[in-house]
Design a protein around this motif. Sequence first.
Motif, short mmCIF file in Angstrom:
data_model
loop_
_atom_site.label_atom_id
_atom_site.label_comp_id
_atom_site.label_asym_id
_atom_site.label_seq_id
_atom_site.Cartn_x
_atom_site.Cartn_y
_atom_site.Cartn_z
N GLY A 289 53.77 40.48 40.01
CA GLY A 289 52.43 40.15 40.37
C GLY A 289 51.33 40.12 39.44
O GLY A 289 51.61 40.51 38.26
N ILE A 290 50.04 40.01 39.98
CA ILE A 290 49.03 40.00 39.03
C ILE A 290 48.01 41.03 39.47
O ILE A 290 47.79 41.17 40.83
CB ILE A 290 48.35 38.63 39.09
N VAL A 291 47.41 41.87 38.72
CA VAL A 291 46.53 42.98 39.02
C VAL A 291 44.94 42.54 39.01
O VAL A 291 44.81 42.06 37.61
CB VAL A 291 46.84 44.26 38.29
N LEU A 292 44.24 42.52 40.03
CA LEU A 292 42.79 42.27 40.07
C LEU A 292 41.84 43.61 40.11
O LEU A 292 42.17 44.23 41.02
CB LEU A 292 42.22 41.26 40.77
N ASN A 293 41.00 43.90 39.14
CA ASN A 293 40.12 45.11 39.40
C ASN A 293 38.80 45.06 38.82
O ASN A 293 38.71 43.91 37.86
CB ASN A 293 40.88 46.54 38.70
N GLY A 294 38.00 46.03 38.97
CA GLY A 294 36.49 45.96 38.59
C GLY A 294 36.69 47.45 38.10
O GLY A 294 37.32 48.03 37.34
N HIS A 295 35.55 48.24 38.41
CA HIS A 295 34.99 49.40 38.18
C HIS A 295 34.32 49.49 36.72
O HIS A 295 33.44 50.18 36.35
CB HIS A 295 36.13 50.46 38.14
N ASP A 296 35.09 49.21 35.47
CA ASP A 296 34.60 49.05 34.37
C ASP A 296 33.33 47.84 34.41
O ASP A 296 33.96 46.78 34.60
CB ASP A 296 35.71 48.86 33.40
N HIS A 297 32.56 48.03 33.79
CA HIS A 297 31.38 47.23 34.01
C HIS A 297 31.24 46.20 32.82
O HIS A 297 30.28 45.99 31.93
CB HIS A 297 29.94 47.89 33.94
N CYS A 298 32.47 45.54 32.86
CA CYS A 298 32.51 44.39 31.80
C CYS A 298 33.57 43.40 32.33
O CYS A 298 34.33 43.49 33.24
CB CYS A 298 32.76 45.12 30.37
N LEU A 299 34.21 42.59 31.23
CA LEU A 299 35.04 41.51 31.64
C LEU A 299 36.40 41.94 30.68
O LEU A 299 35.85 42.22 29.38
CB LEU A 299 34.59 39.94 31.55
N GLY A 300 37.46 41.96 31.09
CA GLY A 300 38.66 42.21 30.22
C GLY A 300 39.93 41.68 30.90
O GLY A 300 39.85 41.32 31.66
N HIS A 301 40.75 41.42 29.78
CA HIS A 301 42.25 41.12 29.87
C HIS A 301 43.07 42.14 29.45
O HIS A 301 43.20 42.17 28.09
CB HIS A 301 42.47 39.60 29.69
N TYR A 302 44.17 42.59 30.20
CA TYR A 302 44.96 43.30 29.60
C TYR A 302 46.60 42.94 29.80
O TYR A 302 46.60 42.31 31.03
CB TYR A 302 44.96 44.69 29.97
N TYR A 303 47.44 43.34 29.05
CA TYR A 303 48.84 42.70 29.49
C TYR A 303 49.95 43.89 28.93
O TYR A 303 49.78 44.16 27.99
CB TYR A 303 49.23 41.51 28.58
N ASN A 308 49.77 41.05 33.97
CA ASN A 308 48.52 40.63 33.68
C ASN A 308 47.45 41.57 34.53
O ASN A 308 47.65 41.60 35.63
CB ASN A 308 48.28 39.09 33.92
N PHE A 309 46.62 42.22 33.98
CA PHE A 309 45.45 43.09 34.60
C PHE A 309 44.16 42.11 34.13
O PHE A 309 43.77 42.24 33.01
CB PHE A 309 45.49 44.53 34.17
N ILE A 310 43.53 41.76 35.30
CA ILE A 310 42.24 41.13 35.21
C ILE A 310 41.10 41.78 35.35
O ILE A 310 41.02 42.39 36.57
CB ILE A 310 42.40 39.84 35.97
N LEU A 311 40.41 42.22 34.62
CA LEU A 311 39.32 43.03 34.96
C LEU A 311 37.67 42.18 35.14
O LEU A 311 37.44 41.39 34.12
CB LEU A 311 38.89 43.91 33.66
N SER A 312 37.28 42.35 36.17
CA SER A 312 35.99 41.63 36.66
C SER A 312 34.99 42.38 37.02
O SER A 312 34.85 42.35 38.38
CB SER A 312 36.24 40.46 37.40
N GLY A 313 34.38 43.21 36.35
CA GLY A 313 33.17 44.25 36.91
C GLY A 313 32.02 44.05 36.25
O GLY A 313 31.04 44.90 35.95
N ALA A 314 31.51 42.65 35.89
CA ALA A 314 30.35 42.52 35.18
C ALA A 314 29.44 41.63 35.79
O ALA A 314 28.50 41.20 35.26
CB ALA A 314 30.82 41.72 33.98
N ALA A 315 29.35 41.74 37.18
CA ALA A 315 28.09 41.06 37.92
C ALA A 315 27.07 41.72 38.16
O ALA A 315 26.15 41.03 38.84
CB ALA A 315 28.92 40.49 39.30
N GLY A 316 26.93 42.89 37.65
CA GLY A 316 25.83 43.78 38.01
C GLY A 316 25.24 44.26 36.63
O GLY A 316 24.54 43.52 35.81
N TYR A 317 25.28 45.42 36.24
CA TYR A 317 24.70 46.11 35.24
C TYR A 317 26.05 46.15 34.28
O TYR A 317 26.73 47.17 34.22
CB TYR A 317 23.99 47.39 35.26
N PRO A 318 26.21 45.51 33.05
CA PRO A 318 27.28 45.47 32.14
C PRO A 318 26.97 46.91 31.19
O PRO A 318 25.59 47.04 30.82
CB PRO A 318 27.15 44.20 31.40
#
Length: 393
Positions: A289-303, A308-318
């Motif tokens: 599977g693929i993991v989608l998460n936020g919490h960290d206030h930025c964008l990132g890709h971890y493997y 694949n871990f896709i970080l998308s937590g940057a839509a507010g205060y980075p």
Amino acid sequence: MTSWSRLSFLALLALQEMVLAEYVRTKKSTIAPVGAEVLTVGVIGDYGWTGWTPSPPHFCLEVLPELQAAGLLIPNEVLNDCDPGDILYINNATALQLDTSAYIGQVCAMKNCTAFVSVGDNFYDSGIDFTTGGIQRFQEAWVDMYSQGVFETTPWYQCLGNHDIVKGQSGVDFQTKVAPIYDPRWNFGTQGLPYWTYDLTGKDWTATFVVVDSDCFLSSYQEDTSVYVNPYTEACYADQQTQIDFLANTFAQSTATWKFLQLHHGYMSSATNETDLAPLVEIAVQHHGIVLNGHDHCLGHYYFNDTNFILSGAAGYPQAGDCNYGIPLGPYAKFLGANPLSAANGFVTMDISKQSINIEYYLRDMKFEDGDLYPVPYDLNPSYSFQITEHST
């Protein structure tokens, strides 16, 4: 109140809960289109700052310490609304959310996004509940904020974050039961629960998403000093096996081409690796599977572990520190949307088809009057991308 009156009142509350749950179950929500060869979704997290009003400085700095010294029990919401860091951020965060919503709308109009996937922290600083103030926040920070252009009719598939559960069960109930009735674009399943599943269906492919509330898995949220400990988190922490089984059974029964675990906290992170989430991540790994998460206030890709871990937590205060100022720690961080000055606002898009998922990271040029904190030469192009071709199992 007499015993009989109290029983009648409790019975009425239970009946109202049943009626509301049934209404949510049968209500028709806005959903993503079915049958597309390629379907593009936006992944958005940590965005809901607009409309939050911190407690006055006099209370936070002078009154609150006296109350604590006197041994008075302070509600978590009151403590959280005196958070000095969030108070410092609020003015900029509101403007940044507004600017980033316009940027997301511009990119998604170009890319034809037909759904948004939320990874939580929908309402800072202490969530919303079923009060007049909560209704007004929902209207201002989400309904009105995401109402123009591509947002007007596009469904959002929702998830809770830590700020969403500060008010406890009442806050969870608003987002899972009230909000889907208030606005049909707000999807939170049909059972009124904080964990749920949905499918996106294309011409010859299917993607199964399982949403869980990761707040229920963190031992740190059970500590007496945590603003996140309340009857809701205590109960769901004790019963976390229910969500583990839900994820395992849903993935096992799904024959989807792609399988996603959608949650708020990051198992892989440049700030805090939430290892308490291991039982969930192990299931995702088992099914490719693929993991989608936020919490960290930025964008990132971890493997990590072929996942694949896709970080998308940057839509507010980075926050650059959440992505270690753009410096990878070890071999697992493939991309970090930050530099020594700032993290970039932005979001992630996923172009899903039978053959592949094309992942693109859109980072907004952070130019202000006094300079450019995160320069992006042409921010309507992705700053980073990768492709997934191995199907889930």
